[in-house]
Scaffold this motif. Sequence first.
Motif, PDB file in Angstrom:
ATOM      1  N   LYS A  45      56.702 -80.435  33.660  1.00 53.30           N
ATOM      2  CA  LYS A  45      58.146 -81.330  33.917  1.00 53.30           C
ATOM      3  C   LYS A  45      58.534 -80.818  35.274  1.00 53.30           C
ATOM      4  CE  LYS A  45      58.401 -83.205  29.587  1.00 53.30           C
ATOM      5  NZ  LYS A  45      59.364 -83.468  28.233  1.00 53.30           N
ATOM      6  N   ILE A  46      58.692 -79.502  35.103  1.00 48.14           N
ATOM      7  CA  ILE A  46      59.462 -78.857  36.482  1.00 48.14           C
ATOM      8  C   ILE A  46      58.482 -78.090  37.303  1.00 48.14           C
ATOM      9  CG2 ILE A  46      61.303 -77.094  37.029  1.00 48.14           C
ATOM     10  CD1 ILE A  46      62.809 -77.857  34.567  1.00 48.14           C
ATOM     11  N   ASP A  47      58.417 -78.308  38.631  1.00 49.29           N
ATOM     12  CA  ASP A  47      57.586 -77.949  39.303  1.00 49.29           C
ATOM     13  C   ASP A  47      57.857 -76.851  40.387  1.00 49.29           C
ATOM     14  OD1 ASP A  47      58.636 -79.438  41.073  1.00 49.29           O
ATOM     15  OD2 ASP A  47      56.704 -80.563  41.407  1.00 49.29           O
ATOM     16  N   HIS A  48      59.040 -76.189  40.094  1.00 48.06           N
ATOM     17  CA  HIS A  48      59.599 -75.160  41.295  1.00 48.06           C
ATOM     18  C   HIS A  48      60.376 -74.089  40.436  1.00 48.06           C
ATOM     19  CE1 HIS A  48      62.725 -78.490  40.280  1.00 48.06           C
ATOM     20  NE2 HIS A  48      63.723 -77.337  40.430  1.00 48.06           N
ATOM     21  N   PRO A  49      60.702 -72.851  40.874  1.00 46.21           N
ATOM     22  CA  PRO A  49      61.431 -72.013  40.298  1.00 46.21           C
ATOM     23  C   PRO A  49      62.782 -72.419  40.019  1.00 46.21           C
ATOM     24  CG  PRO A  49      59.982 -71.056  42.057  1.00 46.21           C
ATOM     25  CD  PRO A  49      59.951 -72.389  42.056  1.00 46.21           C
ATOM     26  N   VAL A  50      63.466 -71.982  38.808  1.00 49.83           N
ATOM     27  CA  VAL A  50      64.952 -72.401  38.779  1.00 49.83           C
ATOM     28  C   VAL A  50      65.533 -71.076  39.216  1.00 49.83           C
ATOM     29  CG1 VAL A  50      64.594 -74.164  37.128  1.00 49.83           C
ATOM     30  CG2 VAL A  50      64.930 -71.671  36.361  1.00 49.83           C
ATOM     31  N   GLU A  51      66.877 -71.085  39.434  1.00 54.77           N
ATOM     32  CA  GLU A  51      67.754 -70.203  39.891  1.00 54.77           C
ATOM     33  C   GLU A  51      67.875 -69.010  38.528  1.00 54.77           C
ATOM     34  OE1 GLU A  51      71.490 -70.905  41.854  1.00 54.77           O
ATOM     35  OE2 GLU A  51      70.448 -72.317  43.143  1.00 54.77           O
ATOM     36  N   VAL A  52      68.146 -67.941  38.964  1.00 53.39           N
ATOM     37  CA  VAL A  52      68.104 -66.833  38.063  1.00 53.39           C
ATOM     38  C   VAL A  52      69.754 -66.498  37.916  1.00 53.39           C
ATOM     39  CG1 VAL A  52      67.615 -64.418  37.466  1.00 53.39           C
ATOM     40  CG2 VAL A  52      65.908 -65.943  38.469  1.00 53.39           C
ATOM     41  N   GLU A  53      70.425 -66.461  36.988  1.00 51.07           N
ATOM     42  CA  GLU A  53      71.698 -66.038  36.846  1.00 51.07           C
ATOM     43  C   GLU A  53      71.812 -64.631  36.046  1.00 51.07           C
ATOM     44  OE1 GLU A  53      75.668 -66.971  33.497  1.00 51.07           O
ATOM     45  OE2 GLU A  53      73.760 -68.424  33.725  1.00 51.07           O
ATOM     46  N   VAL A  54      72.582 -63.854  36.768  1.00 51.72           N
ATOM     47  CA  VAL A  54      72.616 -62.410  36.238  1.00 51.72           C
ATOM     48  C   VAL A  54      74.230 -62.451  35.517  1.00 51.72           C
ATOM     49  CG1 VAL A  54      72.916 -60.026  36.803  1.00 51.72           C
ATOM     50  CG2 VAL A  54      71.321 -61.357  38.061  1.00 51.72           C
ATOM     51  N   THR A  55      74.040 -62.084  34.326  1.00 45.91           N
ATOM     52  CA  THR A  55      75.312 -61.722  33.387  1.00 45.91           C
ATOM     53  C   THR A  55      75.422 -60.491  32.648  1.00 45.91           C
ATOM     54  OG1 THR A  55      76.096 -62.554  31.295  1.00 45.91           O
ATOM     55  CG2 THR A  55      73.925 -62.478  31.295  1.00 45.91           C
ATOM     56  N   ARG A  56      76.748 -59.821  32.652  1.00 51.18           N
ATOM     57  CA  ARG A  56      77.032 -58.797  32.130  1.00 51.18           C
ATOM     58  C   ARG A  56      77.765 -58.887  30.708  1.00 51.18           C
ATOM     59  NH1 ARG A  56      75.167 -54.973  35.488  1.00 51.18           N
ATOM     60  NH2 ARG A  56      75.179 -55.832  37.757  1.00 51.18           N
ATOM     61  N   SER A  57      77.428 -60.134  30.313  1.00 53.62           N
ATOM     62  CA  SER A  57      78.262 -60.414  29.103  1.00 53.62           C
ATOM     63  C   SER A  57      77.032 -60.290  27.909  1.00 53.62           C
ATOM     64  CB  SER A  57      78.694 -61.899  28.603  1.00 53.62           C
ATOM     65  OG  SER A  57      78.751 -62.325  27.414  1.00 53.62           O
ATOM     66  N   ALA A  58      77.443 -59.133  26.941  1.00 54.35           N
ATOM     67  CA  ALA A  58      76.562 -58.888  25.752  1.00 54.35           C
ATOM     68  C   ALA A  58      76.525 -60.099  24.674  1.00 54.35           C
ATOM     69  CB  ALA A  58      76.930 -57.855  25.051  1.00 54.35           C
ATOM     70  N   ASP A  59      77.739 -60.938  24.463  1.00 56.11           N
ATOM     71  CA  ASP A  59      77.863 -62.196  23.766  1.00 56.11           C
ATOM     72  C   ASP A  59      76.862 -63.389  24.090  1.00 56.11           C
ATOM     73  OD1 ASP A  59      79.684 -60.707  22.246  1.00 56.11           O
ATOM     74  OD2 ASP A  59      81.400 -61.616  23.348  1.00 56.11           O
ATOM     75  N   THR A  60      76.749 -63.283  25.507  1.00 55.26           N
ATOM     76  CA  THR A  60      75.855 -64.401  25.889  1.00 55.26           C
ATOM     77  C   THR A  60      74.214 -64.013  25.530  1.00 55.26           C
ATOM     78  OG1 THR A  60      77.284 -64.948  27.813  1.00 55.26           O
ATOM     79  CG2 THR A  60      74.876 -65.406  27.982  1.00 55.26           C
ATOM     80  N   MET A  61      73.993 -62.895  25.781  1.00 60.18           N
ATOM     81  CA  MET A  61      72.714 -62.516  25.347  1.00 60.18           C
ATOM     82  C   MET A  61      72.510 -62.747  23.935  1.00 60.18           C
ATOM     83  SD  MET A  61      71.610 -62.049  28.342  1.00 60.18           S
ATOM     84  CE  MET A  61      69.910 -61.377  28.065  1.00 60.18           C
ATOM     85  N   ALA A  62      73.451 -62.188  23.131  1.00 63.69           N
ATOM     86  CA  ALA A  62      73.311 -62.329  21.680  1.00 63.69           C
ATOM     87  C   ALA A  62      73.127 -63.660  21.321  1.00 63.69           C
ATOM     88  CB  ALA A  62      74.538 -61.569  21.024  1.00 63.69           C
ATOM     89  N   ARG A  63      74.065 -64.526  21.830  1.00 64.14           N
ATOM     90  CA  ARG A  63      73.924 -66.042  21.356  1.00 64.14           C
ATOM     91  C   ARG A  63      72.586 -66.491  21.866  1.00 64.14           C
ATOM     92  NH1 ARG A  63      78.453 -66.959  23.031  1.00 64.14           N
ATOM     93  NH2 ARG A  63      77.846 -67.764  25.373  1.00 64.14           N
ATOM     94  N   LEU A  64      72.043 -66.187  22.974  1.00 61.15           N
ATOM     95  CA  LEU A  64      70.611 -66.742  23.581  1.00 61.15           C
ATOM     96  C   LEU A  64      69.742 -66.283  22.636  1.00 61.15           C
ATOM     97  CD1 LEU A  64      70.944 -66.372  27.080  1.00 61.15           C
ATOM     98  CD2 LEU A  64      70.755 -68.531  25.979  1.00 61.15           C
ATOM     99  N   SER A  65      69.762 -64.999  22.171  1.00 60.90           N
ATOM    100  CA  SER A  65      68.653 -64.229  21.152  1.00 60.90           C
ATOM    101  C   SER A  65      68.658 -65.112  19.945  1.00 60.90           C
ATOM    102  CB  SER A  65      69.111 -62.856  21.135  1.00 60.90           C
ATOM    103  OG  SER A  65      68.021 -62.241  20.285  1.00 60.90           O
ATOM    104  N   GLN A  66      69.731 -65.412  19.447  1.00 59.08           N
ATOM    105  CA  GLN A  66      69.844 -66.007  18.069  1.00 59.08           C
ATOM    106  C   GLN A  66      69.320 -67.347  17.986  1.00 59.08           C
ATOM    107  OE1 GLN A  66      73.731 -66.873  16.690  1.00 59.08           O
ATOM    108  NE2 GLN A  66      73.218 -67.433  14.586  1.00 59.08           N
ATOM    109  N   GLU A  67      69.393 -68.443  19.286  1.00 59.23           N
ATOM    110  CA  GLU A  67      68.915 -69.389  19.642  1.00 59.23           C
ATOM    111  C   GLU A  67      67.371 -69.342  19.641  1.00 59.23           C
ATOM    112  OE1 GLU A  67      70.920 -71.604  22.943  1.00 59.23           O
ATOM    113  OE2 GLU A  67      72.996 -71.056  22.143  1.00 59.23           O
TER     114      GLU A  67
END
Length: 317
Positions: A45-67
């Motif tokens: 459906k998407i035919d191009h690279p999407v932008e990469v967001e660099v985060t320092r938040s451990a909470d964000t990563m924990a939430r993404l890992s759970q999802e």
Amino acid sequence: AWAQQTPRRETERLEEGMRRITEALGRLERPRVSHKLVLDNVATKIDHPVEVEVTRSADTMARLSQEANQTIHDEDYYEWNANIGGIVVQLRTNSPHLHEFWVENWYPAQLETDLEPHGIIYAIKGLPGRQASCVYHPESRTAFVINTAFYGSLRQVALGLVTDIVERMSSVHVVRAAALDVGGRGLLLMGPAGSGMSGQLWRLLRQEGVRLVSTDTVFVRYVGGEALADLPERKLYLKTKAAKQESRLAGLFDRSRLENAVTEQHSNELCDGGDSCPVTRGLGACYAASGTSRAMLDPYWLGGTKRHAKRTPVKAV
């Protein structure tokens, strides 16, 4: 007299008919042996690279890992360790397409319970409530590729993660450049989109003694006062429109894994879909009709070691 002329007319007609039949048979060609071309092509459906967001938040990563863990089902889970320039990167995904391209693209690394990878990438499709995106956490060396099956996004994140590791830990530099070996001397080609670099690359490869190392990325290591350019990939992730510069690539792409290749009737600024178009002629795919379609090509198919080298000493840029 009439009775004598009638057989003569019939004979002339028969002779004319036989002459026409003989001419028609003479124009016939031997039937060509044909087979149905089945392409290994995946449309995303998407035919191009999407932008990469660099985060320092451990909470964000924990939430993404759970999802991610809630979204991936056991029967849809794929895991593979890749060796990217000596760095072990583990892919965890529920996308068969991303898993297949990942395995084709990189050399395998050991997959053992007691071997910790240097970095981990989750490539998750079907993550509810999120747009297509990429998130990278430098401290844990973990990345998420979310709701996009376009392999270019996963490859971009993988190279970024590996760059972050090797340039901190060693003197290796990850360089975005095409690389050629010209009689044992390395040449790096750099240029922005639209510079015509791809055309120059394939024209140079027609010359005797020129070998392809990489089309867009090399790892430069410094040994004994010399800069060595290494290819980290097992197979090359190429834009299929390269077939416009090198016609024999079309036959090689037919045998490769494809992404977003144009296989239906079309008309655009790259191909008008006319009589010369491969799709119009029933030949499978028009590789020139899209700037976003890709193929996973084995560089040895270009001519073995006479046309491909994995390393070259850099002498010019």
